[in-house]
Motif scaffolding. Structure first.
Motif, PDB file in Angstrom:
ATOM      1  N   LEU A  18      61.110  -2.002 113.415  1.00  0.00           N
ATOM      2  CA  LEU A  18      59.860  -2.233 112.776  1.00  0.00           C
ATOM      3  C   LEU A  18      59.931  -3.451 111.784  1.00  0.00           C
ATOM      4  O   LEU A  18      60.741  -3.482 111.039  1.00  0.00           O
ATOM      5  N   LEU A  19      59.583  -4.676 111.829  1.00  0.00           N
ATOM      6  CA  LEU A  19      59.728  -5.825 111.306  1.00  0.00           C
ATOM      7  C   LEU A  19      58.501  -6.148 110.220  1.00  0.00           C
ATOM      8  O   LEU A  19      57.482  -5.602 110.499  1.00  0.00           O
ATOM      9  N   GLU A  20      58.928  -6.983 109.126  1.00  0.00           N
ATOM     10  CA  GLU A  20      57.858  -7.177 108.234  1.00  0.00           C
ATOM     11  C   GLU A  20      56.399  -7.759 108.864  1.00  0.00           C
ATOM     12  O   GLU A  20      55.555  -7.555 108.414  1.00  0.00           O
ATOM     13  N   TYR A  21      56.814  -8.892 109.858  1.00  0.00           N
ATOM     14  CA  TYR A  21      55.281  -9.312 110.112  1.00  0.00           C
ATOM     15  C   TYR A  21      54.904  -8.589 111.470  1.00  0.00           C
ATOM     16  O   TYR A  21      54.072  -9.267 112.071  1.00  0.00           O
ATOM     17  N   ASP A  22      55.459  -7.711 112.100  1.00  0.00           N
ATOM     18  CA  ASP A  22      54.648  -7.039 113.251  1.00  0.00           C
ATOM     19  C   ASP A  22      53.422  -6.240 112.568  1.00  0.00           C
ATOM     20  O   ASP A  22      53.189  -6.078 111.468  1.00  0.00           O
ATOM     21  N   ILE A  23      52.453  -6.323 113.635  1.00  0.00           N
ATOM     22  CA  ILE A  23      51.149  -6.064 113.180  1.00  0.00           C
ATOM     23  C   ILE A  23      50.780  -4.721 114.252  1.00  0.00           C
ATOM     24  O   ILE A  23      50.913  -4.818 115.279  1.00  0.00           O
ATOM     25  N   PRO A  24      50.276  -3.487 113.472  1.00  0.00           N
ATOM     26  CA  PRO A  24      49.853  -2.485 114.296  1.00  0.00           C
ATOM     27  C   PRO A  24      48.500  -3.066 115.242  1.00  0.00           C
ATOM     28  O   PRO A  24      47.652  -3.517 114.697  1.00  0.00           O
ATOM     29  N   VAL A  25      48.526  -2.694 116.178  1.00  0.00           N
ATOM     30  CA  VAL A  25      47.485  -2.937 117.313  1.00  0.00           C
ATOM     31  C   VAL A  25      46.952  -1.645 117.875  1.00  0.00           C
ATOM     32  O   VAL A  25      48.002  -0.820 118.896  1.00  0.00           O
ATOM     33  N   PHE A  26      45.999  -1.204 118.007  1.00  0.00           N
ATOM     34  CA  PHE A  26      45.441   0.284 118.389  1.00  0.00           C
ATOM     35  C   PHE A  26      44.587  -0.230 119.637  1.00  0.00           C
ATOM     36  O   PHE A  26      43.533  -0.879 119.634  1.00  0.00           O
ATOM     37  N   TRP A  27      45.160   0.125 120.905  1.00  0.00           N
ATOM     38  CA  TRP A  27      44.482  -0.213 122.026  1.00  0.00           C
ATOM     39  C   TRP A  27      43.399   1.289 122.394  1.00  0.00           C
ATOM     40  O   TRP A  27      43.831   2.108 122.771  1.00  0.00           O
ATOM     41  N   HIS A  28      42.187   0.769 122.032  1.00  0.00           N
ATOM     42  CA  HIS A  28      40.988   1.679 122.083  1.00  0.00           C
ATOM     43  C   HIS A  28      40.534   2.119 123.545  1.00  0.00           C
ATOM     44  O   HIS A  28      39.997   1.373 124.257  1.00  0.00           O
ATOM     45  N   ILE A  29      40.929   3.165 123.875  1.00  0.00           N
ATOM     46  CA  ILE A  29      40.446   3.798 125.182  1.00  0.00           C
ATOM     47  C   ILE A  29      39.385   4.672 125.062  1.00  0.00           C
ATOM     48  O   ILE A  29      39.287   5.318 124.353  1.00  0.00           O
ATOM     49  N   ALA A  30      38.300   4.145 125.776  1.00  0.00           N
ATOM     50  CA  ALA A  30      36.997   4.791 125.377  1.00  0.00           C
ATOM     51  C   ALA A  30      36.812   6.446 126.089  1.00  0.00           C
ATOM     52  O   ALA A  30      37.533   6.666 126.868  1.00  0.00           O
ATOM     53  N   LYS A  31      36.356   7.063 125.174  1.00  0.00           N
ATOM     54  CA  LYS A  31      36.177   8.522 125.387  1.00  0.00           C
ATOM     55  C   LYS A  31      37.697   9.309 125.466  1.00  0.00           C
ATOM     56  O   LYS A  31      37.811  10.258 126.368  1.00  0.00           O
ATOM     57  N   ALA A  32      38.498   8.835 124.561  1.00  0.00           N
ATOM     58  CA  ALA A  32      39.880   9.298 124.804  1.00  0.00           C
ATOM     59  C   ALA A  32      40.289   9.714 123.227  1.00  0.00           C
ATOM     60  O   ALA A  32      41.505  10.021 122.898  1.00  0.00           O
ATOM     61  N   GLY A  33      39.341   9.740 122.324  1.00  0.00           N
ATOM     62  CA  GLY A  33      39.584  10.248 120.966  1.00  0.00           C
ATOM     63  C   GLY A  33      39.728   8.891 119.898  1.00  0.00           C
ATOM     64  O   GLY A  33      40.198   8.960 119.001  1.00  0.00           O
ATOM     65  N   GLY A  34      39.597   7.718 120.662  1.00  0.00           N
ATOM     66  CA  GLY A  34      40.029   6.510 119.924  1.00  0.00           C
ATOM     67  C   GLY A  34      39.054   6.266 118.578  1.00  0.00           C
ATOM     68  O   GLY A  34      39.721   5.844 117.647  1.00  0.00           O
ATOM     69  N   SER A  35      37.796   6.932 118.731  1.00  0.00           N
ATOM     70  CA  SER A  35      36.957   6.554 117.288  1.00  0.00           C
ATOM     71  C   SER A  35      37.504   7.463 116.494  1.00  0.00           C
ATOM     72  O   SER A  35      37.429   7.028 115.056  1.00  0.00           O
ATOM     73  N   THR A  36      38.128   8.661 116.789  1.00  0.00           N
ATOM     74  CA  THR A  36      38.437   9.383 115.563  1.00  0.00           C
ATOM     75  C   THR A  36      39.716   8.751 114.760  1.00  0.00           C
ATOM     76  O   THR A  36      40.043   8.662 113.620  1.00  0.00           O
ATOM     77  N   ILE A  37      40.587   8.047 115.567  1.00  0.00           N
ATOM     78  CA  ILE A  37      41.835   7.521 115.060  1.00  0.00           C
ATOM     79  C   ILE A  37      41.365   6.393 114.180  1.00  0.00           C
ATOM     80  O   ILE A  37      41.947   5.796 113.277  1.00  0.00           O
TER      81      ILE A  37
END
Length: 818
Positions: free
Chosen positions: A164-183
């Motif tokens: 994990l590097l300083e300029y890496d960016i967390p990217v959340f792939w939101h899959i519908a109806k899989a609990g993504g809204s909670t995360i």
């Protein structure tokens, strides 16, 4: 909820009557079975002849791309993505675990048992099965053989095993109806992160022309604070294009970027600002049923259909509205509805390489893992943040309030959904396996990591929480922003960025491997020799002690400068006194003419050199290619010490072609004030700015080149440096270990090419030392960064024991087999 990305192809599939025999009662098969009206025989013959001609014509026109179109894979030219070998699974159902280490298509790297060349493991035992290897499977059809061994690289996203590097960016792939809204809600509402998602375009920000952090929602009158978002919608394609154009990834404004379009969103990132993918997955049948019950009642969604609202679950499963192996299609980049075993393998490869995976059935553990992986801690009000997190994990977000119709295994509706999602179900089982495998990533961090060292910026009076000023919408929507107005906004502390304010980076150096990439068989060690920084010491250890074949300036000595073919030659030594000559490739890779000759003769392709020594980093890159890339390593020294050493050397070394009698007569102070004195040489060289004033952009460019491409060593830690290089490249003694170790100890203890006349050495705090420091202020900062990199890169070899050079060492001189 966003409409299925692939819904647009449904009509096309119906038009062509695609029939998958694996799907029971497939509507496409029923279409094909529709009785045809009778046609007179002569007419049939004419139609048949025309059809054959037309088919042959189309086949000839499209023969070059028939394989990919038949499979429905996105063409890499259209999608703008590179292709790399795809992992092959003899049986995708196979569970890969620590007890099953004989997968034929996985090369397990193990420092203790490695026998394949000079490759050493840089992964802990639990991680080895996930380490990238030479992958082998065909994306073509059976009769195409091995012509098409490709899969989608997605190079804008980091591989899971990359540090994990300083300029890496967390990217959340939101899959519908899989609990993504909670995360999402935990990240935004509880951790108080600044998110890039569709909410950033609400409340008048859809037409903003520069990026900024904006407040959305909330109810201050009732004590409910608004949430902070970047003002760009990263969930939909127009917003992704806008985010790319405005430089969202480079801006650093978003703590997390939320996406739905995996492949299109990759275009926002680059090798300096990579996305780190994570997602939460759900069993495909459970997700399909939840989707059905949601769409029945979600009349606020643009995809709401009263017709669907009247359907039973069975009718929905038999309609063209039900998703068909959606996850496999989404991860393999399939354009059309029909997907095959090949797409499943491609999807498995993508999720294995690119994703930190979570499971809705283990959402508490999933959230723990995400927090540990990205090292998220509470910073606002830990007590309230923890309550927020517990409530969301217990109740969920955007959960279906009306559960509606369900389907138990064995019922017709369940069987119908199973038939539609057979590949997805197998893919989900593989994801469950990955979830277990990825546990190794978190072994060093205890549960509750978010609370360990948490801070409370709201606990002070007044609160000390950082709060960027928000730009009025009217300013954000200006057609143009003059430089003065941008400067004015910066003075006010506004977090914003425009295209013109992005940092300038240096050369791509793509033919050198990124420092965090695991070592591959085809990689070639490249030692960048920086004068008066300890480079001669390392060269001698590699050549004289390890007996490695070097490509260096020494290779053209003793009459080999005019050689027209590459070969290994013996240089130096004193056989009469038992001193063996050293082996070199007969080419000088430290000077420009030699580099050109090395390229024309194919030095890299010859594989004659164990290590290639260079001085011209950028010019030497031309020798390499994308199949045989260089692995750059170097040893560095504090800039003031290196400058003084350089002075002492060039005033004495009258054998050097650069010897200058004028410099030899100078004092150190005179030399420092003369035009001969180097100023910020390293920063200038790495940023390709050898003349003119240096800027912060040049400095950032130099840092970026080092971070991406160089494994760094330090002269002041030469023993640890040599140990690390030995481990990384898998160097072991093979000639006579006892003698080789004595050679190594002697060089590390005494050095080589040391100045015998180190006559002047200014002390810190003296005017002369301060003057040299001032003339190298960028290089001193860069050296501090190199020291930081040295500490960070320790993880590359952390799981290999010290003294690795002795592990499995052999003595060919003992049994005369050298």
């Amino acid at each position: 909820m966003e409409k299925d990305n692939f819904a647009a192809t449904e009509a096309e599939d119906l038009l062509h009557g695609i029939c998958d025999p694996k799907i029971k009662d497939n509507k496409f098969c029923r279409l094909n079975e529709t009785p045809k009206p009778s046609v007179p025989r002569p007419t049939l013959l004419v139609i048949l002849s025309l059809s054959i001609i037309l088919s042959v014509t189309i086949a000839l026109i499209d023969v070059g791309d028939r394989t990919r179109q038949k499979l429905g894979l996105r063409h890499h030219k259209i999608a703008g993505r590179k292709l790399v070998p795809l992992v092959s699974f003899n049986d995708p159902k196979t569970v890969i675990n620590k007890e099953n280490q004989e997968q034929p298509n996985f090369q397990v790297y193990n420092a203790a048992t490695q026998t394949n060349g000079a490759i050493a493991s840089k992964y802990p035992q639990s991680q080895q099965l996930l380490a990238p290897t030479t992958l082998s499977a065909s994306l073509g059809i059976a009769d195409e053989g091995a012509k098409s061994k490709q899969s989608i690289e997605l190079s804008g996203y980091a591989d899971l095993w990359d540090p994990l590097l300083e300029y890496d960016i967390p990217v959340f792939w939101h899959i519908a109806k899989a609990g993504g809204s909670t995360i999402k809600d935990i990240m935004g509402s509880c951790h108080r992160f600044i998110m890039a998602t569709e909410a950033g375009s609400f409340e008048g920000h859809a037409n903003d022309t520069i990026l900024a952090v904006v407040n959305i929602g909330g109810n201050p009158a009732n004590g409910i604070e608004p949430s902070k978002f970047v003002n760009v919608d990263t969930l939909h394609l127009p917003g992704i294009e806008k985010a790319k154009r405005l430089g969202l990834a480079q801006s650093g404004l978003a703590d997390v970027i939320v996406i739905r379009h995996l492949f299109e969103a990759e275009e926002m990132f680059n090798s300096q600002h990579r996305g780190r993918l994570f997602a939460i997955f759900r069993h495909p049948i459970d997700r399909a049923i939840s989707m059905y019950n949601y769409l029945k009642h979600a009349n606020w969604e643009p995809t709401y259909s009263p017709k669907l609202a009247q359907m039973s679950l069975m009718e929905y499963a038999e309609s063209n509205r039900a998703e068909y192996n959606w996850l496999t299609r989404a991860l393999s980049g399939a354009k059309f509805r029909n997907v095959t075993e090949i797409h499943l393998q491609a999807a498995m490869d993508v999720v294995r390489r690119k994703f930190l995976v979570g499971l809705l059935t283990k959402k508490d553990e999933t959230m723990e893992r995400i927090e540990k992986f990205f090292e998220w801690k509470y910073k606002v009000n830990p007590k309230n943040q923890e309550i927020c997190r517990e409530n969301l994990l217990a109740k969920g977000a955007n959960a279906n309030t009306q559960k509606g119709e369900q389907a138990l295994p064995g019922t017709p509706a369940y069987d119908a959904l199973y038939s539609l999602n057979e590949l997805d179900i197998r893919l989900f089982k593989y994801i469950e396996t990955l979830f277990d495998e990825q546990a190794y990533l978190f072994q060093s961090k205890k549960d509750g990591y978010r609370l360990d060292g948490a801070t409370c910026c709201k606990c002070t009076d007044p609160p000390e929480c950082p709060s960027p000023n928000m730009i009025p919408v009217s300013q954000l929507q200006s057609a143009t922003l003059h430089k003065n107005s941008i400067d004015e906004l910066a003075v006010k502390g506004v977090q914003q960025i425009s295209v013109t304010s992005l940092p300038i980076h240096g050369e791509d150096l793509s033919r050198y491997v990124d420092s965090w990439d695991p070592l591959a068989d085809s990689d070639i060690p490249v030692f960048w020799h920086i004068p008066k920084a300890g480079g001669s010491l390392l060269k001698n250890i590699m050549g004289a002690c390890y007996r490695l074949v070097l490509a260096s300036a020494a290779g053209i000595k003793e009459g080999h400068a005019s050689d027209t073919e590459l070969g290994i030659v013996k240089i130096g030594g004193d056989p009469a006194n038992g001193i063996e000559p050293s082996k070199f490739v007969n080419i000088d890779t430290t000077h420009i003419p030699g580099l050109k000759k090395a390229k024309s003769l194919g030095l890299v392709e010859s594989r004659l050199a164990d290590v290639i020594v260079i001085r011209h980093l950028f010019e030497a890159e031309e020798m390499f290619n994308m199949q045989q890339r260089g692995r750059v390593f170097a040893i560095f020294r504090h800039p003031v010490d290196r400058s003084v050493s350089m002075y002492n050397y060039i005033t004495f070394a009258d054998w050097e072609p650069t010897y200058n009698a004028e410099i030899a007569s100078m004092t150190l102070e005179e030399y420092v004030k003369s035009p001969f004195m180097e100023q910020d040489w390293l920063t200038r060289y790495l940023s390709n700015t050898m003349t003119g004033p240096l800027t912060e952009e040049n400095f950032e460019s130099a840092k970026d080149a080092l971070r991406r491409k160089v494994m760094v060593g330090l002269l002041e830690k030469k023993e640890a440096t040599m140990e690390r290089f030995e481990k990384f490249f898998g160097w072991k003694y093979k000639a006579r270990p006892k003698v080789q170790e004595e050679c190594r100890v002697e060089y590390l203890g005494g050095g080589v090419n040391i100045n015998p006349n180190a006559k002047e050495k200014p002390q810190p705090g003296t005017p002369l030392h301060d003057l040299i420091s001032h003339m190298n202020k960028f290089d001193i900062r860069l050296y501090s960064y190199i020291e930081q990199l040295f500490d960070e890169q320790a993880k590359f070899t952390a799981d290999i024991p010290d003294g690795f050079r002795f592990v499995g060492a052999t003595c060919c001189e003992c049994d005369k087999t050298c």
